[in-house]
Enzyme design. Structure first.
Site, short mmCIF file in Angstrom:
data_model
loop_
_atom_site.label_atom_id
_atom_site.label_comp_id
_atom_site.label_asym_id
_atom_site.label_seq_id
_atom_site.Cartn_x
_atom_site.Cartn_y
_atom_site.Cartn_z
N GLU A 153 54.61 32.92 74.84
CA GLU A 153 54.16 32.58 75.91
C GLU A 153 53.08 31.28 75.56
O GLU A 153 51.75 31.37 75.99
CB GLU A 153 53.54 33.46 77.07
CG GLU A 153 54.56 34.19 77.45
CD GLU A 153 54.10 34.87 78.76
OE1 GLU A 153 52.87 35.31 78.76
OE2 GLU A 153 54.78 35.64 79.61
N GLU B 228 61.43 38.26 79.41
CA GLU B 228 60.76 39.33 79.96
C GLU B 228 60.73 39.36 81.63
O GLU B 228 60.96 38.43 82.15
CB GLU B 228 59.30 39.15 79.76
CG GLU B 228 58.67 39.42 78.26
CD GLU B 228 57.28 39.16 78.13
OE1 GLU B 228 56.54 39.27 78.99
OE2 GLU B 228 57.00 38.52 76.92
C1 GAL Z 1 53.73 38.60 79.53
C2 GAL Z 1 53.53 38.82 77.97
C3 GAL Z 1 53.76 40.29 77.59
C4 GAL Z 1 53.01 41.29 78.57
C5 GAL Z 1 53.48 40.80 80.08
C6 GAL Z 1 53.03 41.59 81.19
O1 GAL Z 1 52.87 37.48 79.87
O2 GAL Z 1 54.30 38.03 77.30
O3 GAL Z 1 53.25 40.39 76.69
O4 GAL Z 1 51.65 40.88 78.71
O5 GAL Z 1 53.10 39.54 80.30
O6 GAL Z 1 53.53 41.25 82.31
#
Ligand code: GAL
Length: 675
Positions: A164, A317
């Site tokens: 990110e 994710e």
């Molecule tokens: C994303 C990040 C992950 C985790 C996740 C939690 O922004 O890439 O490592 O923190 O959020 O929602």
């Protein structure tokens, strides 16, 4: 060998992975949080859930290199071996998002400085300065170690660079790099002074050393300085991505390289990054409290697909249930989790992944949901995870196929940035809000949409909507103007083509480069008071518009709606100029409520000859990907859809003729007969 060959190979490698394994399913796996005894159980449970892809090592730097140059890779060997033995592919990360404390302590200049001049401490994550040569040197050293060690590992399927990317630093190193970036952009100080309009407020720069990032200042910054700093910061992060990607490509030319985007993220211009990614990946955290979440998700997915030129992308994710970073974290239902994932597939994703596999017991994200919750596998949530693996297996025929869109929405990061700069007429004209407003009617009607930059090749689109494009170059403006001239429909929204690429206001009646193609011209932007303004229209029906209005004159256009108040009585609110070849150019100068905007956008879509694949009842979405008609009911009531052709559901397995009943929170993937 053609210079693009390795990139093509890497792109093909992603398609091959999907062809061999079907849709990919999995998540971030952070095994360093548990003793080695847990790992075989993890891998067994992954296999049982249909997991075939995991991202490993995103935040592992401290474990891999506990002290400078001291390597501890045995545990990662073991994890990758276990995964390879189970046939689970690995998206191996470079751990650049979070350096261990020793780097910050030994080399404080590797930590970012915020706008107030405060240097960030370690103790969280993402504290790095993207420019720092020492940080980069350490990053490249660990990336080299990983690339050399795992280049031939059977588990390695993809590289995940950093995480990110989204940091902005204001330190002296960044100030120097900014100056170099400006020198490349403008050549000399005279041109910089012109572009920044420094004649105002005594901001003339006589020496490069006077040029600084927009650090905390008493009042409004120079808007072009701010815009350029955003452009620079995005480029600087891309460069940090690139140096890692190049090293990985040298070591493993056929392994796809990616990083995870964050939708319409305000600090990085993803449209300028896409050539650097072999496969586009995105993190999407649906907010269960947001009633517009399904539309927002669909729009974001369409952006991701469009960034990759229509190629399948990776949902890298999402959360199985609640996140831990909103003030009040509502859980997601199992049904929503499933519908949301199928939506991503329907909009072109070939991989559905989560953060993270096993829920943390300690650390900042201990309350974040995971695929395997604290309570273990004997849980509703984990059963839903298993069920999802099964659904994705059934959707295998969709893998690798494309969504064909004949409608495009135009979006541009520089324009978004410039249009929301402080000191503007209103802070309520955010381009992403306008984009979502214009997207929803098309999405609800089942019209497939691409999200493209203003310079895109628009020939394949019969409808092009520009919901709000504050800043546009002459060249891009001409590109858009060709749409109605070649027979297409162009719908332009308010506060568009106001500024040029330097963020200078275009003099004369607005929207400067489009007054002719639209047949309408304006002289004043007029934000509205809370009560809004009445608008009269026979075609659309009367409505109360809000937020914004403009003082316009129809020069060579039909007036489809007129203001009835706010000092604009009788003036055009919505116009249409019909072009000789049958195309038309529409201009909307205000913000209508959703139902009226719905009618306007659908009237334009109809003029463009766009038709939905089926009639969608409320809360049902339809989109075709390849040969499959996806029908998603994100509501909490069953809904009935009249199918145009007999069809069989890939998910449920049943064949339906006529009416298909979609239970609440459910998805169907219909293969139609005789279409
Ligand atoms: C994303 C990040 C992950 C985790 C996740 C939690 O922004 O890439 O490592 O923190 O959020 O929602």
């Amino acid at each position: 060998m053609h210079p693009d060959t390795p990139r093509r190979n890497a792109r093909n490698a992603f398609s091959t992975l999907v062809r061999e394994r079907g849709l990919l399913y999995g998540g971030d796996y952070n095994p360093e949080q548990w003793p080695a005894e847990v790992w075989p159980e993890d891998v067994a449970l992954m296999s049982a859930a249909g997991v075939n892809l995991v991202t490993v090592g995103v935040f592992s730097w401290g474990r891999l290199e506990p002290q400078p140059g001291e390597w501890n890779l045995g545990w990662l060997d073991q994890v990758l071996d276990l995964l390879a033995a189970a046939g689970i592919a690995v998206d191996l990360a470079t751990p650049s998002a979070s350096a261990p404390p020793w780097l910050a302590v030994d080399h404080p200049e590797t930590s970012a400085v915020n706008q107030d001049g405060v240097r960030m401490s370690h103790g969280s994550r993402n504290h790095f300065c993207p420019t720092s040569p020492v940080y980069r040197e350490h990053v490249l050293r660990i990336v080299r170690v990983l690339a050399e060690r795992y280049a031939d590992h059977p588990a390695l399927a993809m590289w995940h660079v950093g995480n990110e990317f989204g940091q902005v630093c204001y330190c002296d190193l960044c100030a120097d790099a900014f100056r170099a970036w400006l020198q490349r952009r403008y050549g000399g100080l005279d041109e910089l002074n012109r572009a920044w309009g420094t004649a105002f407020w005594s901001q003339h720069h006589g020496r490069w050393s006077e040029v600084i990032p927009p650090r905390r200042a008493p009042y409004l910054h120079n808007p072009t300085q701010e815009l350029d700093y955003r452009r620079f910061a995005s480029d600087q992060l891309r460069d940090l991505y690139r140096v890692q990607a190049e090293l990985l490509r040298d070591a493993t030319p056929a392994v796809p390289v990616t990083t995870n985007f964050m939708g319409f993220f305000p600090l990085v211009d993803y449209q300028s990054w896409t050539d650097d990614l072999d496969v586009v990946a995105d993190d999407w955290y649906a907010d269960p409290a947001d009633p517009r979440s399904p539309a927002r998700a669909a729009l974001t997915h369409d952006l991701m697909r469009s960034l990759g030129d229509g190629r399948p992308w990776v949902l890298m994710e999402q959360a199985t249930s609640a996140v831990n970073w909103r003030p009040h974290n509502l859980p997601r239902s199992a049904g929503t989790m499933l519908v949301d994932s199928v939506r991503a597939v329907a909009h072109g994703a070939d991989a559905i992944c989560y953060f993270q596999w096993r829920a943390s017991l300690a650390g900042a994200e201990r309350f974040h949901s995971a695929m395997l919750p604290h309570a273990g596998p004997d849980t509703d949530l984990h059963r839903a995870v298993i069920e999802q693996g099964d659904v994705l297996r059934r959707l295998r025929p969709v893998a690798g196929t494309r969504v064909e869109a004949r409608a495009a929405l135009v979006f541009d990061w520089s324009s978004w940035w410039a249009g929301r700069a402080p000191g503007s007429p209103s802070d309520r004209m955010d381009a992403v809000d306008r984009l979502l407003d214009a997207y929803e009617p098309l999405w609800r009607a089942g019209v497939a949409v691409d999200v493209v930059p203003p310079g895109a090749d628009l020939d394949g689109y019969s409808l092009v909507v520009v919901p709000g494009l504050y800043l546009v170059s002459d060249q891009d403006a001409a590109n858009l103007a060709r749409v109605p001239e070649r027979g297409g429909v162009l719908l332009v929204g308010p506060f568009s083509a106001v500024a040029d690429p330097d963020a200078h206001i275009r003099a004369g009646r607005f929207p400067g480069p489009w007054t002719e193609v639209l047949g309408v011209s304006g002289e004043q932007h007029r934000p509205l008071p809370e009560v809004g303004v009445e608008v009269r229209s026979e075609l659309i029906g009367d409505f109360t518009a809000h937020t914004w209005s403009e003082l316009l004159r129809a020069d060579d256009a039909d007036v489809l709606a007129r203001y009835a108040g706010a000092g604009l009585a009788g003036r055009p609110a919505l116009t249409r100029r019909t072009h000789p070849g049958g195309g038309s150019a529409w201009y909307l100068s205000t913000v209508p409520p959703a139902d009226a905007l719905n009618r306007i956008v659908l009237a334009a879509a109809e003029a463009a000859g766009l038709r939905a694949p089926v009639d969608c009842p409320p809360e049902v979405e339809a989109i075709r990907r390849g040969d499959v008609l996806f029908l998603l009911n994100h509501g909490t009531r069953p809904r009935t859809v009249r199918l145009p052709y007999p069809a069989t559901d890939l998910i449920g397995g049943t064949r339906t003729t006529g009416d298909l009943v979609l239970p609440a929170e459910s998805a169907a993937a219909m293969i139609e007969e005789d279409r």
